[in-house]
Design an enzyme around this catalytic site. Sequence first.
Site, mmCIF file in Angstrom:
data_model
loop_
_atom_site.group_PDB
_atom_site.id
_atom_site.type_symbol
_atom_site.label_atom_id
_atom_site.label_comp_id
_atom_site.label_asym_id
_atom_site.label_seq_id
_atom_site.Cartn_x
_atom_site.Cartn_y
_atom_site.Cartn_z
ATOM 1 N N GLY A 263 -0.312 4.546 -0.093
ATOM 2 C CA GLY A 263 -0.943 5.784 0.341
ATOM 3 C C GLY A 263 -0.016 6.529 1.265
ATOM 4 C CB ALA B 34 0.365 0.737 4.716
ATOM 5 N N GLY C 110 0.827 -1.200 0.000
ATOM 6 C CA GLY C 110 0.000 0.000 0.000
ATOM 7 C C GLY C 110 0.860 1.248 0.000
ATOM 8 C CG HIS D 98 13.837 36.585 -3.845
ATOM 9 N ND1 HIS D 98 13.778 35.473 -4.643
ATOM 10 C CD2 HIS D 98 15.116 37.043 -3.917
ATOM 11 C CE1 HIS D 98 14.966 35.262 -5.181
ATOM 12 N NE2 HIS D 98 15.804 36.205 -4.762
#
Length: 462
Positions: free
Chosen positions: A180, A266, A178, A441
């Site tokens: 995810g 999972a 899994g 920035h």
Amino acid sequence: MNYDIIVIGSGPGGYVAAIRAAQLGMKVGVVERAELGGICLNWGCIPTKALLKSASVFQYLQHAAEYGISAGEAKADFPAIIKRSRDVADQMSKGIQFLLKKNKVEHIQGFGKVKPGKIVEVTDSSGTTTEYPANHIIIATGARSRELTNLPQDGKKIIGYREAMTLPEQPKSMVVVGSGAIGSEFAWFYHSIGTKVTLVEVLPNVVPVEDEEVSKVLERSFKKAGMKVMTGVSVESVDTSGEGCSVVIQTKKGQEIIACDVVLSAVGIATNIEGIGLEDVGIVTERGKVVVDDFYKTNVDGYYAIGDIVRGPALAHVASHEGILCVEKIAGKQVEPLDYGNIPGCTYTHPEIASVGMTEKAAREAGYEILVGKFPFTASGKATASGARDGFIKVVFDAKYGEWLGAHMIGDNVTELIAEVVVARKLETTGKEIIESVHPHPTMSEAIMEAVAQAYGECIHL
């Protein structure tokens, strides 16, 4: 003692609902059979982030020379990493205890079960049962790791996320089934500290709920780091009779057998709605979820449900907002239903993933004429200086009205950036307004502005 509200479960839905109710002047009790804070705080969101932070620090040390620093040989102390994670969870659980006490919310220790007549029956550790009446009962019992019939968890060789956080020793090899958020995060954690990891996904892409371009970048990053990633395959069986595990994987070319020490399952979650009295009260459920209205009221007056046991994404921040809306509605406040189309999702791998709203594919399928902007972190000064140039920010707008349909990010710290998009979408901000908003920035956040500008043909730095 008659309570205004009793909440069953003290996870991010339950304890938040209880504290908000107390702030509104109600007499509140919270029933919890285990640690305060629920799965998220004790066995989910928080301790996993502690593990991932340790892995991140270890990775920095491994690559210190790239930053002009000689750090010598670094070693991952697995027991110490696990201990730090548990200490963090314990500290946070004590914080919840403090918050409940501060707000005069009573902690009722034991297993809670709803009964007809707005009664909560609590069984303590000695087996003694006590009944507590309340005007309103909120069920927030959460979920657990889902088990597949061909992948039965024994807690030792085939494990779920709880065991993955407290293994007695670091496995040399692991198969994670899994991809995810849970599977990908654990795969990255164990791989980063030296375990040989194979990540297996039945669908064509890893993190399958994400934008396809995001999925491809994560898969490429995992493979570049040396992790084996298998997509479009299925686990047929696991033989645990030997010293380790023998995992049979069905691929397009036939079966492949992978030997490993541990298999981590999972494959999603299962709701905790069994044995809590829903049938006795007559509360309706559908496909493992409690059926509720827009403000979490069940079909039976005085009973409510929030969090993982109701419709919507099973996320901690969703449960918290549901809890607040639920009690504010009970208190008679003017509230609006939660917009489930504007829920951010985050995956704390390296690079991180964050998203909200519609993917490009979903927007096209919905019939929108769209504008798509994408800004790679390779063009970001801050990302370059930080040595974190993997990934990008992608934005999707409705070309006709300028509605911000979605944003999808993969890169360093993008889980911290997604909130800008969530707030902007809530305020119905247009792309032009984002372009005209000065971003500092050098920061990673500039990439949001640049991606939006790119969608409108105004990007400077591409």
